[in-house]
Design an enzyme around this catalytic site. Structure first.
Site, PDB file in Angstrom:
ATOM      1  N   GLU A 196      -4.619  -0.137   6.026  1.00  0.00           N
ATOM      2  CA  GLU A 196      -3.373  -0.907   6.125  1.00  0.00           C
ATOM      3  C   GLU A 196      -2.890  -0.732   7.555  1.00  0.00           C
ATOM      4  O   GLU A 196      -2.353   0.322   7.910  1.00  0.00           O
ATOM      5  CB  GLU A 196      -2.332  -0.369   5.128  1.00  0.00           C
ATOM      6  CG  GLU A 196      -2.716  -0.535   3.671  1.00  0.00           C
ATOM      7  CD  GLU A 196      -2.617  -1.974   3.202  1.00  0.00           C
ATOM      8  OE1 GLU A 196      -2.043  -2.822   3.909  1.00  0.00           O
ATOM      9  OE2 GLU A 196      -3.140  -2.256   2.104  1.00  0.00           O
ATOM     10  N   CYS A 222       5.738  -2.615   9.413  1.00  0.00           N
ATOM     11  CA  CYS A 222       4.538  -3.398   9.736  1.00  0.00           C
ATOM     12  C   CYS A 222       4.727  -4.869   9.399  1.00  0.00           C
ATOM     13  O   CYS A 222       4.118  -5.737   9.998  1.00  0.00           O
ATOM     14  CB  CYS A 222       3.343  -2.839   8.978  1.00  0.00           C
ATOM     15  SG  CYS A 222       3.641  -2.735   7.210  1.00  0.00           S
ATOM     16  N   GLU A 237       3.048  -5.303  18.620  1.00  0.00           N
ATOM     17  CA  GLU A 237       4.124  -4.978  17.676  1.00  0.00           C
ATOM     18  C   GLU A 237       5.297  -4.412  18.461  1.00  0.00           C
ATOM     19  O   GLU A 237       5.125  -3.462  19.234  1.00  0.00           O
ATOM     20  CB  GLU A 237       3.658  -3.867  16.725  1.00  0.00           C
ATOM     21  CG  GLU A 237       2.782  -4.328  15.605  1.00  0.00           C
ATOM     22  CD  GLU A 237       2.540  -3.182  14.617  1.00  0.00           C
ATOM     23  OE1 GLU A 237       1.865  -2.213  14.998  1.00  0.00           O
ATOM     24  OE2 GLU A 237       3.010  -3.277  13.480  1.00  0.00           O
ATOM     25  N   LYS A 264      -2.480  13.597   4.472  1.00  0.00           N
ATOM     26  CA  LYS A 264      -2.038  14.045   5.802  1.00  0.00           C
ATOM     27  C   LYS A 264      -0.933  13.098   6.271  1.00  0.00           C
ATOM     28  O   LYS A 264      -1.193  11.986   6.725  1.00  0.00           O
ATOM     29  CB  LYS A 264      -3.197  14.032   6.812  1.00  0.00           C
ATOM     30  CG  LYS A 264      -2.812  14.830   8.052  1.00  0.00           C
ATOM     31  CD  LYS A 264      -3.246  14.230   9.350  1.00  0.00           C
ATOM     32  CE  LYS A 264      -2.419  13.142   9.915  1.00  0.00           C
ATOM     33  NZ  LYS A 264      -1.037  13.459  10.306  1.00  0.00           N
TER      34      LYS A 264
END
Ligand code: NAP
Length: 495
Positions: A267, A301, A398, A191
């Protein structure tokens, strides 16, 4: 709606993509969603709708699991050499079609073509690496300490895998999961993110051409990822969830998987410190900072999220970074001159702007950029801030954009404490000419990966992953990536 994967028959002229639509890829067939609804795909550089993909329902999710179950036994019993050859062919086809794939990634994600080309090479490498690993899966054999029996350990494919990927690397985040899963002998349902589904569907057509049997890889897109994922995980045949995305969604999925005791690889997000000691090579540190910060326009990331620079080199580094960031070409990713493309959505731009204004309100100085431009497209300019205080929101969240916040530090212990002052632990960067110090600091920083005097650490041959709230498990590396898709079976044998 045209639901055939004709991408590779097209002249790679951008205008062709605007009429390019796909079906769900289930059991080797392309089909619309069961209720006919679609998700629009937006070009982030113009905000124009460029395609539509089906919006999978719970019935489609059930069909995808069914399709993955059908060839499961045949695929796990396919000789490793044959699986390896098919994976190798995926690598070759991706490499041959690198330019078309890169153009598609740039179009739907917005990243600069040079970044997209780098992504295709990285993504293809997972097939080459796992083609080589597929034939090297071996078990263990030993004598029990009591001497009563032999211990035989066999590694078997874990079963049907649900793979969920983000938009920031539409090709690589998918192949980093699909290649080891197939090498291990598993069948999968991917997905991809709703913002960047076209790359995932284009690759599905390529896998088929490479010889991946129908149902071994299935791809579905949906605007209801929560219920659709929950429905797939509730099917007892699904044994693995491998997710790449934000820590927040990772927590939700871990809770969902716990209901069925499903193996999880996660992750998740990062908050990488980039540490420059006084004795660093200034030019090398600036080169590394540009890569660590600006690969993918900061939407990575592993992106350097906090730059800590020692007092003696601080001013020269800040000025050097300002010059380099201010000189970058900002524009549509598909333009070959572009060095920094648009962000993925308007929401992403708003978040970046909020973080920059928060830091400025708390005393940070903006050296360049720092304001949302007028006009169409989700752009944010390359931005450098200095004197960013520890309490600024961007030191803890982030940024996921082209913003480099610099803070000064004095000593080694101080910067290690600052680097570790986060719930994340994915990546970190250290620049120093003193190798002993580099290794000492690397060992004390709480992160799964460290780049020492480098701006890039991603490599299919190395284990990628985080500690703390950056994740569980590893992708890539010698045995690590494949191990996530296998179970150890122990047989006690009396001989
Ligand atoms: P995200 O919002 O967590 O979405 C990731 C994927 O999860 C998408 O496919 C999304 O689908 C799906 N999703 C969202 N909610 C879900 C739910 N309730 N149940 C099941 N699936 C759900 O992350 P993102 O914004 O796409 O990606 C950026 C994040 O990924 C950052 O935090 C970044 O650090 C992280 N990341 C980590 C790594 C790593 O290797 N550690 C690599 C790349 C990115 P929709 O698109 O349909 O919402």
């Amino acid at each position: 709606m045209n639901i055939s994967p004709e991408l590779f028959d097209m002249d790679p002229d951008m205008s062709d993509y605007t009429t390019f639509s796909h079906g769900l890829y289930i059991g080797g067939k392309w089909r619309p969603s069961s209720d006919g609804r679609v998700i629009e795909v937006i070009d982030p550089s113009t905000e124009a709708v460029i395609a539509a993909v089906p919006d999978a329902t719970l019935a489609d999710a059930a069909a995808a699991v069914e399709a993955a179950a059908e060839p499961a036994t045949g695929w796990r019993e396919t000789p490793p050499r044959r699986r390896s050859e098919i994976l190798r062919r995926c690598f070759e086809l991706m490499t041959e079609r690198a330019e078309t794939l890169a153009a598609l990634i740039s179009l739907e994600n917005g990243k600069a073509l040079r970044d997209a080309r780098g992504e295709v090479a990285y993504a293809a490498e997972f097939f080459r690496w796992n083609a080589e690993e597929a034939v090297r899966i071996s078990g263990e054999f030993g004598l029990a300490p009591s001497g009563a029996n032999r211990i035989v350990v066999d590694y078997q494919p874990i079963g049907i895998c649900v793979l969920i990927t983000p938009w920031n690397f539409p090709a690589a985040m998918a192949t980093r999961k699909i290649a080891p899963a197939l090498a291990a002998g598993c069948t999968v349902i991917l997905k991809p993110a709703s913002e960047t589904p076209l790359t995932a569907y284009a690759l599905a057509a390529l896998y088929e051409e490479a010889g991946v049997p129908p149902g071994v890889v299935n791809v579905i897109t949906t605007s209801s990822p929560g219920p659709v994922t929950a429905a797939m995980l509730a099917d007892a045949r699904v044994r693995k969830l491998s997710f790449t995305g934000s820590t927040g969604v990772g927590r939700v999925l871990l809770a969902e998987a716990a209901k069925h005791v499903i193996s999880c690889s996660m992750e998740l997000g990062g908050n990488a410190p980039f540490i420059v000691f006084d004795d660093a090579d200034l030019e090398a540190a600036l080169d590394g900072a540009m890569i660590a910060k600006m690969r993918n326009a900061g939407e990575a990331c592993t992106a350097a999220n906090r730059l800590y620079v020692q007092a003696g080199i601080h001013d020269a580094f800040a000025e050097g970074l300002r010059k380099r960031m201010a000189a970058l070409n900002v524009g549509p990713g598909t333009d070959s001159e572009t060095e920094c493309g648009p962000m993925i959505t308007r929401k992403a731009v708003d978040k970046i702007d909020r973080l920059v204004q928060d830091a400025a309100d708390r005393g940070a100085k903006i050296l360049c950029g720092g304001a949302v431009p007028e006009g169409r497209g989700y752009y944010y300019p390359p931005t450098v801030l200095r004197d960013v205080p520890a309490e600024a929101a961007m030191a803890h969240e982030e940024i996921f954009g082209p913003v480099a916040p610099i803070s000064r530090f004095e000593g080694e212990a101080e910067v290690i404490a600052k680097a570790n002052d986060t719930e994340y632990g994915l990546a970190a960067y250290i620049y120093t000419r003193d190798l002993a110090r580099g290794m000492r600091v690397a060992s004390k920083i709480e992160s799964g990966m460290i780049a020492l005097n480098r701006g890039l650490m991603s490599d299919p041959a190395a284990p990628f992953g985080g500690v703390k709230q950056s994740g569980l498990g590893r992708e890539g590396g010698q045995k690590h990536g494949i191990a996530e898709f296998m179970e150890a079976k122990y047989v006690a044998v009396t001989i």
